[in-house]
Design a protein around this motif. Sequence first.
Motif, PDB file in Angstrom:
ATOM      1  N   ALA A 120       0.829  -1.204   0.000  1.00 36.27           N
ATOM      2  CA  ALA A 120       0.000   0.000   0.000  1.00 36.27           C
ATOM      3  C   ALA A 120       0.864   1.254   0.000  1.00 36.27           C
ATOM      4  O   ALA A 120       0.597   2.217  -0.729  1.00 36.27           O
ATOM      5  N   GLY A 121       1.927   1.254   0.811  1.00 38.25           N
ATOM      6  CA  GLY A 121       2.825   2.404   0.852  1.00 38.25           C
ATOM      7  C   GLY A 121       3.585   2.567  -0.447  1.00 38.25           C
ATOM      8  O   GLY A 121       3.750   3.689  -0.949  1.00 38.25           O
ATOM      9  N   ALA A 122       4.053   1.449  -1.014  1.00 40.60           N
ATOM     10  CA  ALA A 122       4.820   1.500  -2.259  1.00 40.60           C
ATOM     11  C   ALA A 122       3.964   1.981  -3.427  1.00 40.60           C
ATOM     12  O   ALA A 122       4.409   2.798  -4.250  1.00 40.60           O
ATOM     13  N   VAL A 123       2.719   1.491  -3.491  1.00 38.77           N
ATOM     14  CA  VAL A 123       1.816   1.915  -4.562  1.00 38.77           C
ATOM     15  C   VAL A 123       1.493   3.396  -4.437  1.00 38.77           C
ATOM     16  O   VAL A 123       1.463   4.136  -5.436  1.00 38.77           O
ATOM     17  N   THR A 124       1.262   3.852  -3.212  1.00 36.02           N
ATOM     18  CA  THR A 124       0.987   5.267  -2.983  1.00 36.02           C
ATOM     19  C   THR A 124       2.155   6.127  -3.449  1.00 36.02           C
ATOM     20  O   THR A 124       1.975   7.114  -4.176  1.00 36.02           O
ATOM     21  N   ALA A 125       3.371   5.766  -3.033  1.00 37.72           N
ATOM     22  CA  ALA A 125       4.558   6.518  -3.419  1.00 37.72           C
ATOM     23  C   ALA A 125       4.760   6.504  -4.933  1.00 37.72           C
ATOM     24  O   ALA A 125       5.107   7.525  -5.538  1.00 37.72           O
ATOM     25  N   ALA A 126       4.522   5.343  -5.545  1.00 39.77           N
ATOM     26  CA  ALA A 126       4.699   5.219  -6.997  1.00 39.77           C
ATOM     27  C   ALA A 126       3.693   6.084  -7.754  1.00 39.77           C
ATOM     28  O   ALA A 126       4.043   6.743  -8.745  1.00 39.77           O
ATOM     29  N   LEU A 127       2.447   6.103  -7.301  1.00 39.91           N
ATOM     30  CA  LEU A 127       1.417   6.907  -7.958  1.00 39.91           C
ATOM     31  C   LEU A 127       1.751   8.394  -7.899  1.00 39.91           C
ATOM     32  O   LEU A 127       1.628   9.109  -8.896  1.00 39.91           O
ATOM     33  N   VAL A 128       2.163   8.849  -6.720  1.00 41.64           N
ATOM     34  CA  VAL A 128       2.482  10.268  -6.558  1.00 41.64           C
ATOM     35  C   VAL A 128       3.716  10.632  -7.371  1.00 41.64           C
ATOM     36  O   VAL A 128       3.802  11.715  -7.957  1.00 41.64           O
ATOM     37  N   THR A 129       4.693   9.729  -7.415  1.00 42.41           N
ATOM     38  CA  THR A 129       5.899   9.989  -8.198  1.00 42.41           C
ATOM     39  C   THR A 129       5.584  10.041  -9.690  1.00 42.41           C
ATOM     40  O   THR A 129       6.090  10.902 -10.416  1.00 42.41           O
ATOM     41  N   LYS A 130       4.735   9.131 -10.150  1.00 47.44           N
ATOM     42  CA  LYS A 130       4.416   9.028 -11.579  1.00 47.44           C
ATOM     43  C   LYS A 130       3.488  10.135 -12.057  1.00 47.44           C
ATOM     44  O   LYS A 130       3.707  10.746 -13.112  1.00 47.44           O
ATOM     45  N   ALA A 190       4.933  20.440   0.042  1.00 47.12           N
ATOM     46  CA  ALA A 190       6.094  19.622   0.402  1.00 47.12           C
ATOM     47  C   ALA A 190       5.681  18.364   1.158  1.00 47.12           C
ATOM     48  O   ALA A 190       6.283  17.304   1.019  1.00 47.12           O
ATOM     49  N   SER A 191       4.637  18.460   1.970  1.00 48.74           N
ATOM     50  CA  SER A 191       4.214  17.314   2.776  1.00 48.74           C
ATOM     51  C   SER A 191       3.495  16.259   1.952  1.00 48.74           C
ATOM     52  O   SER A 191       3.259  15.161   2.405  1.00 48.74           O
ATOM     53  N   ALA A 192       3.118  16.625   0.716  1.00 54.41           N
ATOM     54  CA  ALA A 192       2.398  15.683  -0.130  1.00 54.41           C
ATOM     55  C   ALA A 192       3.340  14.928  -1.053  1.00 54.41           C
ATOM     56  O   ALA A 192       2.922  14.389  -2.061  1.00 54.41           O
ATOM     57  N   GLY A 193       4.615  14.914  -0.733  1.00 55.66           N
ATOM     58  CA  GLY A 193       5.586  14.198  -1.537  1.00 55.66           C
ATOM     59  C   GLY A 193       5.367  12.700  -1.469  1.00 55.66           C
ATOM     60  O   GLY A 193       4.731  12.185  -0.563  1.00 55.66           O
ATOM     61  N   SER A 194       5.893  11.993  -2.453  1.00 55.36           N
ATOM     62  CA  SER A 194       5.669  10.561  -2.556  1.00 55.36           C
ATOM     63  C   SER A 194       6.173   9.790  -1.343  1.00 55.36           C
ATOM     64  O   SER A 194       5.496   8.905  -0.821  1.00 55.36           O
ATOM     65  N   ALA A 195       7.379  10.127  -0.857  1.00 54.72           N
ATOM     66  CA  ALA A 195       7.954   9.396   0.272  1.00 54.72           C
ATOM     67  C   ALA A 195       7.128   9.583   1.535  1.00 54.72           C
ATOM     68  O   ALA A 195       6.838   8.628   2.256  1.00 54.72           O
ATOM     69  N   ALA A 196       6.717  10.832   1.805  1.00 51.01           N
ATOM     70  CA  ALA A 196       5.945  11.123   3.018  1.00 51.01           C
ATOM     71  C   ALA A 196       4.590  10.436   2.991  1.00 51.01           C
ATOM     72  O   ALA A 196       4.167   9.821   3.977  1.00 51.01           O
ATOM     73  N   LEU A 197       3.899  10.527   1.855  1.00 51.28           N
ATOM     74  CA  LEU A 197       2.582   9.906   1.772  1.00 51.28           C
ATOM     75  C   LEU A 197       2.683   8.386   1.833  1.00 51.28           C
ATOM     76  O   LEU A 197       1.873   7.724   2.477  1.00 51.28           O
ATOM     77  N   GLY A 198       3.656   7.820   1.158  1.00 52.42           N
ATOM     78  CA  GLY A 198       3.839   6.371   1.192  1.00 52.42           C
ATOM     79  C   GLY A 198       4.129   5.872   2.589  1.00 52.42           C
ATOM     80  O   GLY A 198       3.566   4.866   3.037  1.00 52.42           O
ATOM     81  N   ALA A 199       5.004   6.584   3.304  1.00 57.10           N
ATOM     82  CA  ALA A 199       5.349   6.200   4.673  1.00 57.10           C
ATOM     83  C   ALA A 199       4.141   6.312   5.595  1.00 57.10           C
ATOM     84  O   ALA A 199       3.925   5.455   6.461  1.00 57.10           O
ATOM     85  N   ALA A 200       3.333   7.358   5.407  1.00 57.34           N
ATOM     86  CA  ALA A 200       2.149   7.548   6.248  1.00 57.34           C
ATOM     87  C   ALA A 200       1.135   6.431   6.027  1.00 57.34           C
ATOM     88  O   ALA A 200       0.530   5.931   6.979  1.00 57.34           O
TER      89      ALA A 200
END
Length: 264
Positions: free
Chosen positions: A107-117, A168-178
Amino acid sequence: MGPTHAMSGAAAGLAIGAFLPIGWGGAASATEVFVFAGVTAGAALLPDLDSPQSTLARSFGLVSKSVAHVTEKISKSIYRATMTRKDAPIRNGHRTATHTVWFALLAGAVTAALVTKFGKNSAIGVLFFMLGLAIRGLAPTWTKKQDWAYVTGLSLALAVAVWWALPASAGSAALGAAVTAGVLVHIFGDMITKRGVPLLGGVVSIGGKRWWNFRPPRPLRIRAGAGMDKVLALACTAVTLVLAYCVAAAPHLIGAPWAAVTVI
């Protein structure tokens, strides 16, 4: 129950956001902490997407209800495809695939990937979904009195406001970790119930079972919705309120990195 999961997610999110060093991806402002906690509170309901009767399934009307039915069937299929002869047969997919550490990481990885992409649009989508769940989990009585479309609109407005106020808080790493943190909080919460959870389900075999339920010794187990569940909810609420006060008004008490700026 849903409110307990959401409140424990909020408490964990505040603690992680407040105490994790900036160099490790921690928050650099009180606003970032609250955004992290909001997403974590919402994600703490995410594993129950495998139950059409859950708070999450009722959150976005027919859409979330339909997704919950599909997720429940997929979870049941995964269980049956990976079970051994020692694993018990199941009638539904609740507390199976979505209640594992693998799902939390995915779930965290998919979230980070979506935001990055996809950038901004996907970030707003993640915030909309997670903050919407947080609202429903943290204020169940109020949201039950409102039309689901009204609460959904509020969630979208809040997501857009958060993005513009704090990109800044909506970055891929932060959202994925959350999201990963919230899912893990839910899983560990369910782990202390009588049924437990298959933390390593489908992959790691324990005693010949791939869906071994992890849980504490019998005297330490609680029943969902019963007295200890409510005590836990109250304890998490108290922790959330104390941490929220410290983050917003007294960051020096917790050694927050932005405390010096606040004091000046």
